[in-house]
Motif scaffolding. Sequence first.
Motif, PDB file in Angstrom:
ATOM      1  N   TRP A  40       0.839  -1.206   0.000  1.00 13.96           N
ATOM      2  CA  TRP A  40       0.000   0.000   0.000  1.00 13.96           C
ATOM      3  C   TRP A  40       0.870   1.251   0.000  1.00 13.96           C
ATOM      4  CZ3 TRP A  40      -4.935  -0.053  -1.133  1.00 13.96           C
ATOM      5  CH2 TRP A  40      -5.675   1.122  -0.977  1.00 13.96           C
ATOM      6  N   ASP A  41       0.596   2.165  -0.926  1.00 16.44           N
ATOM      7  CA  ASP A  41       1.389   3.398  -1.047  1.00 16.44           C
ATOM      8  C   ASP A  41       0.524   4.595  -0.658  1.00 16.44           C
ATOM      9  OD1 ASP A  41       2.938   5.566  -1.720  1.00 16.44           O
ATOM     10  OD2 ASP A  41       3.327   4.913  -3.784  1.00 16.44           O
ATOM     11  N   CYS A  42       0.630   5.006   0.591  1.00 15.21           N
ATOM     12  CA  CYS A  42      -0.187   6.114   1.109  1.00 15.21           C
ATOM     13  C   CYS A  42       0.138   7.453   0.456  1.00 15.21           C
ATOM     14  CB  CYS A  42      -0.023   6.224   2.621  1.00 15.21           C
ATOM     15  SG  CYS A  42      -0.668   4.794   3.503  1.00 15.21           S
ATOM     16  N   ASN A  43       1.283   7.549  -0.219  1.00 17.77           N
ATOM     17  CA  ASN A  43       1.675   8.801  -0.868  1.00 17.77           C
ATOM     18  C   ASN A  43       1.177   8.912  -2.305  1.00 17.77           C
ATOM     19  OD1 ASN A  43       3.148   9.736   1.414  1.00 17.77           O
ATOM     20  ND2 ASN A  43       4.752   8.277   0.883  1.00 17.77           N
ATOM     21  N   ASN A  44       0.618   7.841  -2.834  1.00 21.32           N
ATOM     22  CA  ASN A  44       0.107   7.841  -4.201  1.00 21.32           C
ATOM     23  C   ASN A  44      -1.409   8.063  -4.145  1.00 21.32           C
ATOM     24  OD1 ASN A  44      -0.917   7.141  -6.749  1.00 21.32           O
ATOM     25  ND2 ASN A  44       0.586   5.506  -7.041  1.00 21.32           N
ATOM     26  N   PRO A  45      -1.910   9.157  -4.738  1.00 21.32           N
ATOM     27  CA  PRO A  45      -3.355   9.444  -4.658  1.00 21.32           C
ATOM     28  C   PRO A  45      -4.233   8.415  -5.367  1.00 21.32           C
ATOM     29  CG  PRO A  45      -2.261  10.978  -6.154  1.00 21.32           C
ATOM     30  CD  PRO A  45      -1.178  10.178  -5.488  1.00 21.32           C
ATOM     31  N   LYS A  46      -3.642   7.552  -6.193  1.00 22.07           N
ATOM     32  CA  LYS A  46      -4.429   6.513  -6.869  1.00 22.07           C
ATOM     33  C   LYS A  46      -4.793   5.371  -5.917  1.00 22.07           C
ATOM     34  CE  LYS A  46      -4.333   7.326 -11.579  1.00 22.07           C
ATOM     35  NZ  LYS A  46      -5.336   6.961 -12.553  1.00 22.07           N
ATOM     36  N   TYR A  47      -4.184   5.348  -4.738  1.00 22.55           N
ATOM     37  CA  TYR A  47      -4.545   4.393  -3.692  1.00 22.55           C
ATOM     38  C   TYR A  47      -5.570   5.077  -2.793  1.00 22.55           C
ATOM     39  CZ  TYR A  47      -0.490   1.367  -4.663  1.00 22.55           C
ATOM     40  OH  TYR A  47       0.420   0.517  -5.236  1.00 22.55           O
ATOM     41  N   ARG A  65      -6.770   0.224  -5.464  1.00 22.44           N
ATOM     42  CA  ARG A  65      -5.350   0.436  -5.732  1.00 22.44           C
ATOM     43  C   ARG A  65      -5.133   0.309  -7.235  1.00 22.44           C
ATOM     44  NH1 ARG A  65      -2.285  -5.000  -3.628  1.00 22.44           N
ATOM     45  NH2 ARG A  65      -3.329  -6.438  -5.033  1.00 22.44           N
ATOM     46  N   GLU A  69      -2.416   2.654 -15.090  1.00 22.71           N
ATOM     47  CA  GLU A  69      -2.876   4.043 -15.049  1.00 22.71           C
ATOM     48  C   GLU A  69      -4.403   4.137 -15.130  1.00 22.71           C
ATOM     49  OE1 GLU A  69      -2.315   8.023 -14.488  1.00 22.71           O
ATOM     50  OE2 GLU A  69      -0.777   6.467 -14.377  1.00 22.71           O
TER      51      GLU A  69
END
Length: 148
Positions: A40-47, A65, A69
Amino acid sequence: MLEIKISNPNDSSASSITEELSQNLYERFGSDGKNSFTDWDCNNPKYVFVIAELNTEIVGCGAIRPLSEKRGEVKRMFAKYPRKNIGQSILSFLETKAKELEYEELVLETRVKNEEACSFYLKANYIKIPNYGKYIGRLDAVCFQKSL
């Protein structure tokens, strides 16, 4: 009144519902599904991870997630109380957010044995698709897709 809120799966406020989901999955299917949040990437707004709150009780969760693209994957859908419109509210919120994030389709996997989930996604206009990614060849898995 039911509120859907964007959260972080690692927040203490979310841990009670994600632990309840994991316990529910383990009891029903022998696997807790926790590995779906290991990358999980909390810094990526796509998550996107959300909780559903009824009064002050957290009663559900769900997430999206990115797989690419334009393709998102629905994960960790859970409603503590069945048939209270919690799951549908979470899924609708996630679909709206997915469109805002310019996803063109959502996919997901659930267990073949999870008849309630299969029925839920079919009613929400998801269609059954061939298993994708790590689910290819897994007879216990069934995959669904919805174009946004």
